[in-house]
Design a protein around this motif. Sequence first.
Motif, short mmCIF file in Angstrom:
data_model
loop_
_atom_site.label_atom_id
_atom_site.label_comp_id
_atom_site.label_asym_id
_atom_site.label_seq_id
_atom_site.Cartn_x
_atom_site.Cartn_y
_atom_site.Cartn_z
N TYR A 186 41.77 52.45 25.47
CA TYR A 186 41.59 51.97 26.83
C TYR A 186 40.86 50.63 26.85
CZ TYR A 186 40.34 52.05 31.76
OH TYR A 186 40.19 51.73 33.08
N LEU A 187 39.81 50.52 26.01
CA LEU A 187 39.03 49.29 25.93
C LEU A 187 39.88 48.13 25.40
CD1 LEU A 187 36.29 47.98 26.28
CD2 LEU A 187 35.72 48.71 23.96
N ILE A 188 40.76 48.43 24.46
CA ILE A 188 41.63 47.40 23.91
C ILE A 188 42.58 46.87 24.98
CG2 ILE A 188 43.46 46.96 22.23
CD1 ILE A 188 42.01 48.91 20.37
N ALA A 189 43.07 47.74 25.84
CA ALA A 189 43.96 47.31 26.92
C ALA A 189 43.22 46.41 27.90
CB ALA A 189 44.53 48.53 27.64
N ILE A 190 41.98 46.72 28.21
CA ILE A 190 41.19 45.87 29.11
C ILE A 190 40.95 44.51 28.48
CG2 ILE A 190 38.92 45.60 30.18
CD1 ILE A 190 38.84 48.65 30.51
N LEU A 191 40.56 44.50 27.20
CA LEU A 191 40.33 43.24 26.50
C LEU A 191 41.62 42.42 26.40
CD1 LEU A 191 37.92 44.30 23.63
CD2 LEU A 191 37.39 42.91 25.62
N SER A 198 44.25 42.48 28.45
CA SER A 198 44.61 41.92 29.77
C SER A 198 43.65 40.80 30.16
CB SER A 198 44.64 43.01 30.84
OG SER A 198 43.35 43.56 31.02
N ALA A 199 42.36 40.94 29.83
CA ALA A 199 41.40 39.87 30.12
C ALA A 199 41.73 38.63 29.30
CB ALA A 199 39.98 40.34 29.83
N TYR A 200 42.12 38.83 28.05
CA TYR A 200 42.49 37.69 27.19
C TYR A 200 43.71 36.98 27.75
CZ TYR A 200 44.37 35.13 23.24
OH TYR A 200 44.89 34.16 22.44
N GLU A 201 44.71 37.72 28.15
CA GLU A 201 45.93 37.12 28.72
C GLU A 201 45.62 36.32 29.98
OE1 GLU A 201 49.16 36.79 27.86
OE2 GLU A 201 48.51 37.57 25.93
N GLU A 251 46.07 32.23 30.26
CA GLU A 251 46.88 31.58 31.29
C GLU A 251 46.04 30.62 32.13
OE1 GLU A 251 48.76 34.57 33.64
OE2 GLU A 251 49.83 35.43 31.91
N GLN A 252 44.85 31.05 32.49
CA GLN A 252 43.95 30.20 33.28
C GLN A 252 43.55 28.96 32.50
OE1 GLN A 252 43.34 30.93 36.42
NE2 GLN A 252 42.01 29.21 36.82
N GLY A 253 43.26 29.11 31.21
CA GLY A 253 42.89 27.98 30.37
C GLY A 253 44.02 26.98 30.20
N GLU A 254 45.23 27.49 30.00
CA GLU A 254 46.38 26.59 29.87
C GLU A 254 46.62 25.83 31.16
OE1 GLU A 254 49.66 28.94 28.53
OE2 GLU A 254 48.83 29.16 26.51
N PHE A 255 46.48 26.52 32.30
CA PHE A 255 46.66 25.84 33.58
C PHE A 255 45.61 24.76 33.78
CE2 PHE A 255 45.49 25.46 38.06
CZ PHE A 255 46.68 24.96 38.56
N GLU A 256 44.34 25.07 33.47
CA GLU A 256 43.28 24.08 33.61
C GLU A 256 43.53 22.88 32.70
OE1 GLU A 256 40.57 23.82 35.58
OE2 GLU A 256 41.28 25.57 36.67
N TYR A 257 43.95 23.14 31.46
CA TYR A 257 44.23 22.05 30.53
C TYR A 257 45.33 21.14 31.07
CZ TYR A 257 46.37 19.68 26.57
OH TYR A 257 46.93 18.74 25.76
N LYS A 258 46.41 21.74 31.55
CA LYS A 258 47.53 20.94 32.05
C LYS A 258 47.16 20.18 33.31
CE LYS A 258 51.11 23.68 29.90
NZ LYS A 258 52.18 24.65 30.06
N SER A 259 46.36 20.77 34.18
CA SER A 259 45.98 20.07 35.40
C SER A 259 45.03 18.91 35.11
CB SER A 259 45.38 21.03 36.42
OG SER A 259 44.17 21.56 35.94
N ILE A 260 44.10 19.10 34.17
CA ILE A 260 43.20 18.02 33.79
C ILE A 260 43.97 16.91 33.09
CG2 ILE A 260 41.27 17.44 32.25
CD1 ILE A 260 40.07 20.18 32.99
N ARG A 261 44.91 17.29 32.24
CA ARG A 261 45.72 16.28 31.55
C ARG A 261 46.56 15.49 32.55
NH1 ARG A 261 50.26 17.16 26.96
NH2 ARG A 261 50.45 14.97 26.43
#
Length: 150
Positions: free
Chosen positions: A1-6, A8-11, A15-25
């Motif tokens: 269960y903990l692995i599933a939470i980690l 989904s949080a990682y995913e 996605e959020q990090g890639e979006f921020e990178y592309k918007s800043i670029r």
Amino acid sequence: YLIAILSSAYEFMKEQGEFEYKSIRYSYVEKYQIPKLDKRGLAELVIHPPPLSIFTLILLPFACVPNSFYEKAEIFSKLMFWFENLFIILLFLIYSILLIPIIFVKMLYNLFRSMKLYAFLPFALIWVIFGLLFLPLFAIRDMAYLFKIL
């Protein structure tokens, strides 16, 4: 269960990090690279951040003279580069100088902690003599690396 939470949080974070990178670029390209394509040097009037953009008033009278503006803009660009980095260089120099006594004492402590007293004394004497000579030289070398990076 903990692995599933980690997972989904990682995913989500990925996605959020890639979006921020592309918007800043994208904002970087829009703000800096597109004006830099101008062959007349007029990009110098718009690419500097707001506190420093006041200095572009020096360039403004030369913008009316079309043939000589590019050379003046290049000189202005180099002056602004060194003006902006002067504060970084000074802070790095102060930081390096303040670290010298801390490193000196820390090294003596590490020598004392790792050796017996009879083995510590010759190494401590060597460190006291040569450490005070080499630490400022290493600080100067670090400053040279900083200048090479800039």
